[in-house]
Design a protein around this motif. Structure first.
Motif, PDB file in Angstrom:
ATOM      1  N   LEU A   1     -25.934 -57.111  40.163  1.00  0.00           N
ATOM      2  CA  LEU A   1     -24.541 -57.241  40.623  1.00  0.00           C
ATOM      3  C   LEU A   1     -24.209 -56.867  42.333  1.00  0.00           C
ATOM      4  CD1 LEU A   1     -23.138 -54.238  38.156  1.00  0.00           C
ATOM      5  CD2 LEU A   1     -22.279 -56.854  38.496  1.00  0.00           C
ATOM      6  N   GLY A   2     -25.525 -56.677  42.745  1.00  0.00           N
ATOM      7  CA  GLY A   2     -26.364 -56.707  44.483  1.00  0.00           C
ATOM      8  C   GLY A   2     -25.541 -55.327  43.751  1.00  0.00           C
ATOM      9  N   GLU A   3     -24.921 -55.621  45.672  1.00  0.00           N
ATOM     10  CA  GLU A   3     -24.262 -54.046  46.548  1.00  0.00           C
ATOM     11  C   GLU A   3     -23.522 -53.756  45.526  1.00  0.00           C
ATOM     12  OE1 GLU A   3     -23.048 -55.179  50.394  1.00  0.00           O
ATOM     13  OE2 GLU A   3     -25.859 -54.756  51.078  1.00  0.00           O
ATOM     14  N   ARG A   4     -22.407 -54.478  44.632  1.00  0.00           N
ATOM     15  CA  ARG A   4     -20.818 -53.936  43.665  1.00  0.00           C
ATOM     16  C   ARG A   4     -22.110 -53.014  42.654  1.00  0.00           C
ATOM     17  NH1 ARG A   4     -19.431 -58.232  40.613  1.00  0.00           N
ATOM     18  NH2 ARG A   4     -20.924 -59.441  41.366  1.00  0.00           N
ATOM     19  N   LEU A   5     -23.405 -52.468  42.498  1.00  0.00           N
ATOM     20  CA  LEU A   5     -24.326 -51.881  41.619  1.00  0.00           C
ATOM     21  C   LEU A   5     -24.627 -50.209  42.917  1.00  0.00           C
ATOM     22  CD1 LEU A   5     -24.622 -49.960  39.275  1.00  0.00           C
ATOM     23  CD2 LEU A   5     -27.199 -51.329  39.981  1.00  0.00           C
ATOM     24  N   LYS A   6     -23.603 -49.146  42.703  1.00  0.00           N
ATOM     25  CA  LYS A   6     -23.649 -48.069  43.583  1.00  0.00           C
ATOM     26  C   LYS A   6     -24.685 -47.148  42.436  1.00  0.00           C
ATOM     27  CE  LYS A   6     -22.051 -43.507  45.832  1.00  0.00           C
ATOM     28  NZ  LYS A   6     -20.727 -42.893  46.104  1.00  0.00           N
ATOM     29  N   THR A   7     -25.840 -46.436  43.528  1.00  0.00           N
ATOM     30  CA  THR A   7     -26.554 -45.552  42.072  1.00  0.00           C
ATOM     31  C   THR A   7     -26.756 -44.456  42.911  1.00  0.00           C
ATOM     32  OG1 THR A   7     -27.423 -47.652  41.588  1.00  0.00           O
ATOM     33  CG2 THR A   7     -28.875 -45.294  41.199  1.00  0.00           C
ATOM     34  N   VAL A   8     -26.619 -43.577  42.369  1.00  0.00           N
ATOM     35  CA  VAL A   8     -26.852 -42.000  42.566  1.00  0.00           C
ATOM     36  C   VAL A   8     -27.641 -41.355  41.752  1.00  0.00           C
ATOM     37  CG1 VAL A   8     -24.736 -41.855  42.987  1.00  0.00           C
ATOM     38  CG2 VAL A   8     -24.836 -41.172  41.057  1.00  0.00           C
ATOM     39  N   PHE A   9     -28.986 -40.838  42.389  1.00  0.00           N
ATOM     40  CA  PHE A   9     -29.740 -39.311  42.147  1.00  0.00           C
ATOM     41  C   PHE A   9     -28.826 -38.090  42.192  1.00  0.00           C
ATOM     42  CE2 PHE A   9     -33.213 -36.844  42.099  1.00  0.00           C
ATOM     43  CZ  PHE A   9     -34.258 -37.211  41.732  1.00  0.00           C
ATOM     44  N   ILE A  10     -28.938 -37.363  41.147  1.00  0.00           N
ATOM     45  CA  ILE A  10     -28.529 -35.900  41.187  1.00  0.00           C
ATOM     46  C   ILE A  10     -29.526 -35.324  40.905  1.00  0.00           C
ATOM     47  CG2 ILE A  10     -27.002 -34.933  40.212  1.00  0.00           C
ATOM     48  CD1 ILE A  10     -25.411 -37.026  39.106  1.00  0.00           C
ATOM     49  N   ASP A  11     -29.351 -34.972  42.306  1.00  0.00           N
ATOM     50  CA  ASP A  11     -30.646 -33.411  42.157  1.00  0.00           C
ATOM     51  C   ASP A  11     -29.837 -32.288  41.780  1.00  0.00           C
ATOM     52  OD1 ASP A  11     -32.069 -31.413  42.672  1.00  0.00           O
ATOM     53  OD2 ASP A  11     -32.352 -31.857  45.307  1.00  0.00           O
ATOM     54  N   ASN A  12     -30.395 -31.706  40.475  1.00  0.00           N
ATOM     55  CA  ASN A  12     -30.065 -30.497  39.961  1.00  0.00           C
ATOM     56  C   ASN A  12     -30.597 -29.289  39.229  1.00  0.00           C
ATOM     57  OD1 ASN A  12     -32.352 -31.232  38.084  1.00  0.00           O
ATOM     58  ND2 ASN A  12     -30.950 -31.642  35.996  1.00  0.00           N
ATOM     59  N   ALA A  13     -31.878 -29.470  41.072  1.00  0.00           N
ATOM     60  CA  ALA A  13     -32.490 -27.757  40.745  1.00  0.00           C
ATOM     61  C   ALA A  13     -33.308 -28.143  39.777  1.00  0.00           C
ATOM     62  CB  ALA A  13     -31.306 -26.620  41.057  1.00  0.00           C
ATOM     63  N   LEU A  14     -33.485 -28.498  38.219  1.00  0.00           N
ATOM     64  CA  LEU A  14     -34.141 -28.609  37.630  1.00  0.00           C
ATOM     65  C   LEU A  14     -35.497 -29.800  37.836  1.00  0.00           C
ATOM     66  CD1 LEU A  14     -31.615 -28.255  34.845  1.00  0.00           C
ATOM     67  CD2 LEU A  14     -32.561 -27.139  36.655  1.00  0.00           C
ATOM     68  N   MET A  15     -35.839 -30.251  38.683  1.00  0.00           N
ATOM     69  CA  MET A  15     -36.159 -31.409  39.007  1.00  0.00           C
ATOM     70  C   MET A  15     -38.432 -30.426  39.360  1.00  0.00           C
ATOM     71  SD  MET A  15     -34.961 -33.688  39.608  1.00  0.00           S
ATOM     72  CE  MET A  15     -33.383 -34.431  38.474  1.00  0.00           C
TER      73      MET A  15
END
Lengths: 310, 310
Positions: free
Chosen positions: B44-58
């Protein structure tokens, strides 16, 4: 050190101290109290009364085994059934210090105190060793004043004497004396076992069910590690539970820790590098105990850990 | 199996399913979501948005490391700081299921649900693998309905689609795909790490202090066992404490369990027979973490234990 000469000197000292009076001692089956029992019996014969107090916290078959081993040495031992008193005192307690206090108080004040008073014996033989005294001074163990623990005030009830014939020995010295006295190897080479017994192998509340679990694990550990050459080995039941799978379904199960250490005199200790096939077999047998689904091996030296958990 | 052909087929399927629309996915840094991110980006190239959620548990440095590794592959990842939301949701919880629910609910309903709605994306890419589905069917894992978890009722909010491109693979298959996709070894060979992250490595309440303890232990375990060839390794913090000696004084300390297993696909596992010098070094480093005075090694296979503790 000449342990034969040490034995003769101690027997003479006990005989001199007690004179024509009578003495009493409590046998736990550990090497310290076993040596005191034999020394006291050689010194005093029938004027030493030895009791074995069954506190419900013993290992599988322990009371029968200890009484029978001393019977073979022609030393009579009275078995006192005090199981209910101890279980009642422990109900609902989870704090390690409160549990220790409950056991100690039940032992000295309720059970042993009554036995001492009804026996009329004024001399008490006790298996304190040098390491106990050093650790009390260092604040690692709690101070023990046996008479106070029995609720006996020396100012009001005059004439009680505590004899501690092993107070100049460490554990390795006590074992040498046991060999000199000709104690069976099952006693002289016996791994150390704490006075509060299986209660010290349970983190959290001591109940009949939890005693059954840790007693089963203890039997397995002692069978598998008898030939390990280790100084001490034990099974400990935690309060934490962990997830497992049994018959394809998720469950929460009990966790047993196996601790097996090398040590000379219990002041320092290191984890024994057991063979992996033995570790896997221990794990397999222990996780076959109903309700148990984890088996952990303790890697920690003393210090920073102690040998025991509570 | 021809994984190159599998990759091309999946990319075509994603492209066909999404058409000209936009998609969203959450990257955890584990191999499953990493593979989904690369597949989705190729499709999908730029039509995929990827998020990384920092949950404090990393783990230590995890959010920075993951975002930077994808930046090197020219895949932009948005880091979302949601630490407070997770810690607030976990405060006071000790039951494993309640903790899991709090993390899942915070992730899907509060954080990801908001991101999905505000993004306008109707296609969600998700890294479910075959083992997840099998264990849900077997009752080992809980049922997941992602839309319901986000508070999205498909009857009211029409048009959402969940794509699960890895649903026919087990973990070993996902790793093969990662290699075919040219993911860096730090991602393709990365040991499995559960979604709720360090919270699953804490028995009992999850607090900032307890996260710091288990995070420090995790760093040590991952450094020491990186070359072990194991399928997975971890450090777990228990709630039970045990006695120890520090500077000559009695103390109660935290207990860390090290688990290191061989497995092909996480369905069954056995404890790795680590060399003793490595076990002793692990123990020494872990008991140097402030407050920790025991280090245990988990001997238990799966079954009867699971790989994780909670």
């Amino acid at each position: 050190m000449d342990y034969q000469a040490w034995v003769e000197k101690k027997i003479a000292e006990i005989r001199l101290a007690v004179g024509d009076a009578t003495a009493l001692n409590a046998l736990s089956g550990g090497v310290d109290s076993s040596v005191v029992t034999v020394l006291g019996h050689r010194a005093l014969g029938e004027r030493l009364k030895t009791v074995f107090i069954d506190n419900a916290l013993m290992r599988e078959g322990e009371p029968e085994r200890v009484v029978s081993m001393f019977a073979q040495m022609e030393i009579p031992v009275d078995r006192i059934d005090s199981r209910k008193a101890f279980l009642d005192a422990l109900a609902g307690l989870t704090d390690p210090e409160e549990k220790r206090c409950a056991i100690t108080d039940t032992f000295y004040r309720t059970v042993f105190g009554d036995l001492v008073r009804s026996s009329g014996a004024k001399y008490l033989l006790h298996g304190t060793i040098l390491t106990d005294i050093e650790e009390t001074v260092a604040g690692i163990k709690r101070q023990h004043n046996i008479l106070a623990q029995m609720g006996i005030d020396p100012r009001e009830e005059y004439g009680y004497h505590i004899l501690e014939p092993l107070a100049d020995l460490r554990k390795d010295g006590v074992r040498e004396v046991a060999r000199v006295l000709g104690l069976p190897a099952a006693l002289s080479e016996r791994i150390p076992f704490p006075g509060p017994a299986l209660a010290t192998r349970i983190v959290g509340e001591v109940t009949t069910e939890r005693l059954d679990t840790v007693r089963a694990a203890t039997t397995i550990v002692e069978e598998e590690l008898a030939d390990s050459g280790a100084f001490q080995y034990m099974a400990v039941l935690l309060t934490d539970k962990a997830t497992g799978i049994r018959d394809g379904r998720r469950e929460f199960g009990e966790i047993i820790v196996v601790r097996c250490i090398h040590s000379v005199d219990a002041r320092e200790a290191t984890a024994v590098e057991l063979p992996w096939d033995l570790l896997h077999r221990l794990c397999e047998r222990i996780t076959s105990i109903p309700g148990v689904n984890r088996c952990l091996y303790d890697l920690t030296p003393k210090p920073p850990a102690t040998i025991e958990y509570v």
